[in-house]
Write a protein that holds these residues in place. Structure first.
Motif, PDB file in Angstrom:
ATOM      1  N   ARG A 277      -1.772  -9.467  -4.459  1.00  0.00           N
ATOM      2  CA  ARG A 277      -2.511  -9.273  -5.710  1.00  0.00           C
ATOM      3  C   ARG A 277      -3.320  -7.989  -5.638  1.00  0.00           C
ATOM      4  NH1 ARG A 277      -3.499 -15.554  -6.725  1.00  0.00           N
ATOM      5  NH2 ARG A 277      -1.279 -16.069  -6.774  1.00  0.00           N
ATOM      6  N   GLY A 278      -3.684  -7.473  -6.806  1.00  0.00           N
ATOM      7  CA  GLY A 278      -4.463  -6.225  -6.861  1.00  0.00           C
ATOM      8  C   GLY A 278      -3.625  -4.981  -6.705  1.00  0.00           C
ATOM      9  N   LYS A 279      -2.304  -5.139  -6.735  1.00  0.00           N
ATOM     10  CA  LYS A 279      -1.414  -3.977  -6.617  1.00  0.00           C
ATOM     11  C   LYS A 279      -0.700  -3.694  -7.936  1.00  0.00           C
ATOM     12  CE  LYS A 279      -0.279  -5.136  -1.779  1.00  0.00           C
ATOM     13  NZ  LYS A 279      -0.918  -4.053  -1.014  1.00  0.00           N
ATOM     14  N   LYS A 280      -1.182  -4.325  -9.005  1.00  0.00           N
ATOM     15  CA  LYS A 280      -0.609  -4.108 -10.340  1.00  0.00           C
ATOM     16  C   LYS A 280       0.845  -4.589 -10.460  1.00  0.00           C
ATOM     17  CE  LYS A 280      -3.951  -0.980 -12.044  1.00  0.00           C
ATOM     18  NZ  LYS A 280      -5.141  -1.820 -12.069  1.00  0.00           N
ATOM     19  N   LEU A 281       1.211  -5.580  -9.667  1.00  0.00           N
ATOM     20  CA  LEU A 281       2.585  -6.093  -9.750  1.00  0.00           C
ATOM     21  C   LEU A 281       2.774  -6.984 -10.969  1.00  0.00           C
ATOM     22  CD1 LEU A 281       3.401  -6.770  -5.992  1.00  0.00           C
ATOM     23  CD2 LEU A 281       3.658  -4.680  -7.349  1.00  0.00           C
ATOM     24  N   GLY A 282       1.724  -7.668 -11.383  1.00  0.00           N
ATOM     25  CA  GLY A 282       1.783  -8.448 -12.624  1.00  0.00           C
ATOM     26  C   GLY A 282       2.013  -7.526 -13.814  1.00  0.00           C
ATOM     27  N   ALA A 283       1.326  -6.407 -13.794  1.00  0.00           N
ATOM     28  CA  ALA A 283       1.511  -5.395 -14.846  1.00  0.00           C
ATOM     29  C   ALA A 283       2.948  -4.899 -14.851  1.00  0.00           C
ATOM     30  CB  ALA A 283       0.552  -4.229 -14.611  1.00  0.00           C
TER      31      ALA A 283
ATOM     32  N   ASN B  92       8.252   2.800 -13.139  1.00  0.00           N
ATOM     33  CA  ASN B  92       7.892   3.185 -11.776  1.00  0.00           C
ATOM     34  C   ASN B  92       7.708   1.969 -10.873  1.00  0.00           C
ATOM     35  OD1 ASN B  92       7.762   5.954 -11.194  1.00  0.00           O
ATOM     36  ND2 ASN B  92       5.723   5.639 -10.320  1.00  0.00           N
ATOM     37  N   VAL B  93       8.615   1.790  -9.916  1.00  0.00           N
ATOM     38  CA  VAL B  93       8.502   0.681  -8.966  1.00  0.00           C
ATOM     39  C   VAL B  93       7.942   1.237  -7.657  1.00  0.00           C
ATOM     40  CG1 VAL B  93       9.764  -1.085  -7.667  1.00  0.00           C
ATOM     41  CG2 VAL B  93      10.413  -0.591 -10.038  1.00  0.00           C
ATOM     42  N   PRO B  94       6.831   0.656  -7.161  1.00  0.00           N
ATOM     43  CA  PRO B  94       6.229   1.164  -5.927  1.00  0.00           C
ATOM     44  C   PRO B  94       7.212   1.154  -4.748  1.00  0.00           C
ATOM     45  CG  PRO B  94       4.757  -0.414  -6.969  1.00  0.00           C
ATOM     46  CD  PRO B  94       6.050  -0.451  -7.738  1.00  0.00           C
ATOM     47  N   GLU B  95       7.032   2.120  -3.867  1.00  0.00           N
ATOM     48  CA  GLU B  95       7.795   2.252  -2.629  1.00  0.00           C
ATOM     49  C   GLU B  95       7.770   0.935  -1.830  1.00  0.00           C
ATOM     50  OE1 GLU B  95      10.065   4.857  -0.383  1.00  0.00           O
ATOM     51  OE2 GLU B  95       9.069   5.309  -2.286  1.00  0.00           O
TER      52      GLU B  95
ATOM     53  N   GLU C 181      10.473  -5.315   0.666  1.00  0.00           N
ATOM     54  CA  GLU C 181      11.602  -4.965   1.536  1.00  0.00           C
ATOM     55  C   GLU C 181      11.265  -5.079   3.022  1.00  0.00           C
ATOM     56  OE1 GLU C 181      14.198  -2.170  -1.464  1.00  0.00           O
ATOM     57  OE2 GLU C 181      12.493  -1.231  -0.456  1.00  0.00           O
ATOM     58  N   SER C 182       9.998  -4.958   3.380  1.00  0.00           N
ATOM     59  CA  SER C 182       9.659  -5.069   4.804  1.00  0.00           C
ATOM     60  C   SER C 182       9.696  -6.531   5.276  1.00  0.00           C
ATOM     61  CB  SER C 182       8.322  -4.410   5.116  1.00  0.00           C
ATOM     62  OG  SER C 182       7.288  -5.023   4.389  1.00  0.00           O
TER      63      SER C 182
END
Ligand code: 16G
Length: 168
Positions: free
Chosen positions: A114-120, A17-20, A77-78
């Motif tokens: 950070r804090g958006k779980k992108l490292g995960a 699942n890749v965030p929008e 993307e923005s």
């Protein structure tokens, strides 16, 4: 192509699942202009790497056969900036029936993201990719404080097997 590696290895199963608003993809040669080195400088010293040096190093990594460098990046993307990166390095071996070893390197997420779980997200992707490639082991080096984080993705201290280094 100007992608570091064949993007088709980043299957939907590997990506999960890749965030929008974010794209997970191979490093691209144009990422020099998307803040890639600024991002890396949030991990360690990058120094003055010119566009020519970047391009030359990119081509060396791109032309390894079989592929040894899977630099996976997250683009916002923005802003069209690279906001995350992690590298899976494959070391081709004679041992373990001519197998390969994987190393997770240069994991960095932009301070503003950070804090958006992108490292995960990047860790899950690299572990899945390494399994698909068929590595017999996957390793990384990290600060004490990050051990609990990496343990979430299956890593543990290799008791009795030490990491030694000398710096030049
Ligand atoms: C961390 C990184 C390693 C990176 C090094 C740079 C991870 C899991 N580990 O150990 O890949 O190359 O820092 O630090 O991302 P240095 O400049 O002190 O070698």
């Amino acid at each position: 192509g100007k992608s570091l590696f064949d993007a088709s290895v980043l299957t939907s199963e590997v990506l999960g699942n890749v965030p929008e608003g974010l794209a997970v993809r191979p490093l691209h040669i144009a990422d020099f202009d998307k803040g890639y080195l600024d991002l890396l400088s949030q991990l360690t010293t990058v120094g003055p790497v010119t566009r020519e040096q970047f391009n030359e190093r990119f081509l060396v990594m791109q032309h390894t056969q079989p592929t040894a460098y899977y630099v996976v990046v997250i683009e916002d993307e923005s802003s069209q900036k690279v906001v995350g990166s992690a590298t899976l390095v494959i070391e081709w071996k004679f041992i373990h029936s001519a197998s390969c070893r994987g190393r997770v390197e240069d994991v960095v997420i932009d301070a503003n993201m950070r804090g958006k779980k992108l490292g995960a997200l990047l860790n899950r992707i690299l572990v899945a990719l390494a399994k698909n490639i068929g590595v017999y082991k996957l390793s990384l080096e990290c600060k004490d404080s990050l051990i609990p984080f990496y343990e979430l993705y299956g890593f543990k201290k290799d008791v009795g097997n030490n990491f030694l280094v000398q710096r030049f």
